[in-house]
Write an enzyme that holds these catalytic residues in place. Sequence first.
Site, mmCIF file in Angstrom:
data_model
loop_
_atom_site.group_PDB
_atom_site.id
_atom_site.type_symbol
_atom_site.label_atom_id
_atom_site.label_comp_id
_atom_site.label_asym_id
_atom_site.label_seq_id
_atom_site.Cartn_x
_atom_site.Cartn_y
_atom_site.Cartn_z
ATOM 1 N N GLY A 167 2.002 0.527 13.971
ATOM 2 C CA GLY A 167 1.977 -0.293 12.765
ATOM 3 C C GLY A 167 3.267 -0.128 11.993
ATOM 4 O O GLY A 167 4.291 -0.732 12.331
ATOM 5 N N ARG A 220 -15.800 -20.617 -22.350
ATOM 6 C CA ARG A 220 -16.958 -19.717 -22.415
ATOM 7 C C ARG A 220 -17.101 -19.127 -23.817
ATOM 8 O O ARG A 220 -16.142 -18.565 -24.358
ATOM 9 C CB ARG A 220 -16.746 -18.593 -21.385
ATOM 10 C CG ARG A 220 -17.700 -17.441 -21.507
ATOM 11 C CD ARG A 220 -19.027 -17.747 -20.886
ATOM 12 N NE ARG A 220 -19.919 -16.593 -20.904
ATOM 13 C CZ ARG A 220 -21.217 -16.685 -20.666
ATOM 14 N NH1 ARG A 220 -21.773 -17.859 -20.391
ATOM 15 N NH2 ARG A 220 -21.964 -15.610 -20.683
ATOM 16 N N GLU A 239 3.328 -6.968 6.596
ATOM 17 C CA GLU A 239 4.790 -7.120 6.455
ATOM 18 C C GLU A 239 5.393 -5.894 5.746
ATOM 19 O O GLU A 239 6.309 -6.025 4.933
ATOM 20 C CB GLU A 239 5.131 -8.422 5.732
ATOM 21 C CG GLU A 239 4.390 -9.588 6.367
ATOM 22 C CD GLU A 239 5.230 -10.794 6.625
ATOM 23 O OE1 GLU A 239 6.437 -10.753 6.397
ATOM 24 O OE2 GLU A 239 4.651 -11.785 7.092
HETATM 25 C C1 LIG Z 1 -4.818 -9.922 8.154
HETATM 26 C C2 LIG Z 1 -3.615 -9.280 8.789
HETATM 27 C C3 LIG Z 1 -2.646 -10.094 9.355
HETATM 28 C C4 LIG Z 1 -1.542 -9.521 10.011
HETATM 29 N N1 LIG Z 1 -0.619 -10.328 10.634
HETATM 30 C C5 LIG Z 1 0.337 -9.756 11.445
HETATM 31 C C6 LIG Z 1 1.193 -10.563 12.262
HETATM 32 O O1 LIG Z 1 1.143 -11.806 12.224
HETATM 33 N N2 LIG Z 1 2.066 -9.952 13.099
HETATM 34 C C7 LIG Z 1 2.179 -8.572 13.171
HETATM 35 O O2 LIG Z 1 2.981 -8.080 13.972
HETATM 36 N N3 LIG Z 1 1.382 -7.775 12.394
HETATM 37 C C8 LIG Z 1 0.476 -8.344 11.539
HETATM 38 N N4 LIG Z 1 -0.352 -7.534 10.761
HETATM 39 C C9 LIG Z 1 -0.218 -6.075 10.872
HETATM 40 C C10 LIG Z 1 0.387 -5.424 9.641
HETATM 41 O O3 LIG Z 1 1.754 -5.754 9.539
HETATM 42 C C11 LIG Z 1 0.117 -3.926 9.750
HETATM 43 O O4 LIG Z 1 -1.261 -3.731 9.484
HETATM 44 C C12 LIG Z 1 0.977 -3.118 8.801
HETATM 45 O O5 LIG Z 1 2.311 -3.115 9.242
HETATM 46 C C13 LIG Z 1 0.514 -1.660 8.674
HETATM 47 O O6 LIG Z 1 0.350 -1.061 9.915
HETATM 48 P P1 LIG Z 1 -1.026 -0.306 10.251
HETATM 49 O O7 LIG Z 1 -2.150 -1.201 9.895
HETATM 50 O O8 LIG Z 1 -0.951 0.171 11.652
HETATM 51 O O9 LIG Z 1 -1.069 0.912 9.261
HETATM 52 P P2 LIG Z 1 -0.376 2.347 9.455
HETATM 53 O O10 LIG Z 1 1.065 2.177 9.797
HETATM 54 O O11 LIG Z 1 -1.207 3.175 10.363
HETATM 55 O O12 LIG Z 1 -0.466 2.917 7.969
HETATM 56 C C14 LIG Z 1 -1.658 3.489 7.428
HETATM 57 C C15 LIG Z 1 -1.283 4.144 6.083
HETATM 58 O O13 LIG Z 1 -0.262 5.138 6.269
HETATM 59 C C16 LIG Z 1 0.838 4.854 5.456
HETATM 60 N N5 LIG Z 1 2.090 5.254 6.127
HETATM 61 C C17 LIG Z 1 2.484 4.978 7.397
HETATM 62 N N6 LIG Z 1 3.705 5.466 7.638
HETATM 63 C C18 LIG Z 1 4.119 6.045 6.486
HETATM 64 C C19 LIG Z 1 5.303 6.737 6.065
HETATM 65 N N7 LIG Z 1 6.365 6.913 6.883
HETATM 66 N N8 LIG Z 1 5.348 7.225 4.819
HETATM 67 C C20 LIG Z 1 4.321 7.059 3.959
HETATM 68 N N9 LIG Z 1 3.183 6.407 4.273
HETATM 69 C C21 LIG Z 1 3.079 5.911 5.521
HETATM 70 C C22 LIG Z 1 0.797 3.346 5.219
HETATM 71 O O14 LIG Z 1 1.516 2.958 4.058
HETATM 72 C C23 LIG Z 1 -0.703 3.128 5.081
HETATM 73 O O15 LIG Z 1 -1.115 3.450 3.775
HETATM 74 C C24 LIG Z 1 -1.407 -8.102 10.051
HETATM 75 C C25 LIG Z 1 -2.376 -7.296 9.431
HETATM 76 C C26 LIG Z 1 -3.470 -7.863 8.820
HETATM 77 C C27 LIG Z 1 -4.496 -6.951 8.206
#
Ligand SMILES: Cc1cc2nc3c(=O)[nH]c(=O)nc-3n(C[C@H](O)[C@H](O)[C@H](O)COP(=O)(O)OP(=O)(O)OC[C@H]3O[C@@H](n4cnc5c(N)ncnc54)[C@H](O)[C@@H]3O)c2cc1C
Length: 389
Positions: free
Chosen positions: A131, A268, A363
């Site tokens: 992610g 309201r 994003e």
């Molecule tokens: C409805 C929806 C649509 C989406 N559309 C797309 C798309 O079109 N294409 C695509 O490629 N992706 C898409 N995504 C994915 C989205 O970009 C990811 O969910 C996002 O980048 C976060 O990754 P993760 O969910 O794996 O969370 P993780 O990376 O596992 O993060 C979990 C938590 O840990 C924290 N964390 C992680 N690393 C660090 C760090 N170094 N320091 C501090 N905190 C950290 C994060 O901030 C978060 O709070 C979509 C997601 C959703 C829910």
Amino acid sequence: MSYGLTDEQRLIAETARDFVDKEVIPRARESDRAERFDADLARQLGEMGYLGAPVAEEYGGRGLDYVTYGLIVEEVGRGDSAQRTVVSVQTSLVCGSIERWGNEEQKQRWLPKLCSGESFGCFGLTEPDTGSDAASVRTRAEKTDNGWRINGQKMWISLGNVADVALIFAQTDPSKGHRGMACFLVPTDTEGFSSQEVHGKLGLKASDTASLGLDGVEVGDDALMGEIGDGFKIAMSALDLGRYSVAAGCVGICQGCVDASVAYSTERKQFGVPIASFQLVQAMIADMVVRRDAARALVRRAGELKDAGEPSTVETSVAKLYATESSVECANLAIQVHGGSGYVDDHPVERYLRDARVTTLYEGTSQIQKLIIARDATGINAMTPPKPE
Ligand SMILES: Cc1cc2nc3c(=O)[nH]c(=O)nc-3n(C[C@H](O)[C@H](O)[C@H](O)COP(=O)(O)OP(=O)(O)OC[C@H]3O[C@@H](n4cnc5c(N)ncnc54)[C@H](O)[C@@H]3O)c2cc1C
């Protein structure tokens, strides 16, 4: 905040506002309830020139500047974040990447259809185990005699079930880390490509979200976008544009919260007077107005930098962080102003809250935006903690 806009920019914003009021808002609640992606409406966005607005006219876009694009996205975001997601993904992540990194043949093949809404595209970066740490994608691309064979999985991909083309980020050489990443333009009807709908989302219920499977997908050399090793740069440049678009959409949510709250609180009555007469209600509305204006100004700054061709990564992160967090805050306040009525979908505010919530995640999460902003301020990269000895 129409100061500093040209007559043309005002006119385009007004046209978008009318379109959203007439075509998007009346369909938003039913699509949300039915959890249905409204492909016809998405195509209409293309007909209006809202999918690919900043793309050059020779490739089917409108050649608009980024400030104007932001105004359009704000209006669509005010109406329905599910449709705003279509605009952001198609325009900023997909078309923006192809226009910047694609060769002439790739641009001619895909951009006109994507800008018109005849085709949809998706952006496949995230994976089940990858992610925030986007450089660690596990999807693998191996060289064959005629091109590439791709194996892997993608997760949370917006428009993934309806796309005709997928930008797939894959590792070509694990020993090279992010320098081995490449980006491929994969037609989704290629054998071995599959998609599955993701259900049970908190919000963005009318947005199409997919998990993708790539099981021995064979593509030719002509599917490679840019050079081998450009994948990470392509992803980061796409997200820079995508974050701008998400931020602009969130200004629209803030505006929608102000509009709904003013309308409701002046109608309201409690204790014999409109609830807008109470100072504590006015305070909530003032907080929303301040957040809306500040978010809009930050989005404008990022757009002006992009139009001037100046670096804007940090300013875009500032705008994305502030606008997305503000949209959650405004939606929460707007529900409070509406009392119990804000808790059901007779009013748009509960949908605003559910839809806004994802914008601080995708994003680049809010934490990732803070790391980008503070890295610039301190010169210290806190994104990757030191590994235990
Ligand atoms: C409805 C929806 C649509 C989406 N559309 C797309 C798309 O079109 N294409 C695509 O490629 N992706 C898409 N995504 C994915 C989205 O970009 C990811 O969910 C996002 O980048 C976060 O990754 P993760 O969910 O794996 O969370 P993780 O990376 O596992 O993060 C979990 C938590 O840990 C924290 N964390 C992680 N690393 C660090 C760090 N170094 N320091 C501090 N905190 C950290 C994060 O901030 C978060 O709070 C979509 C997601 C959703 C829910």
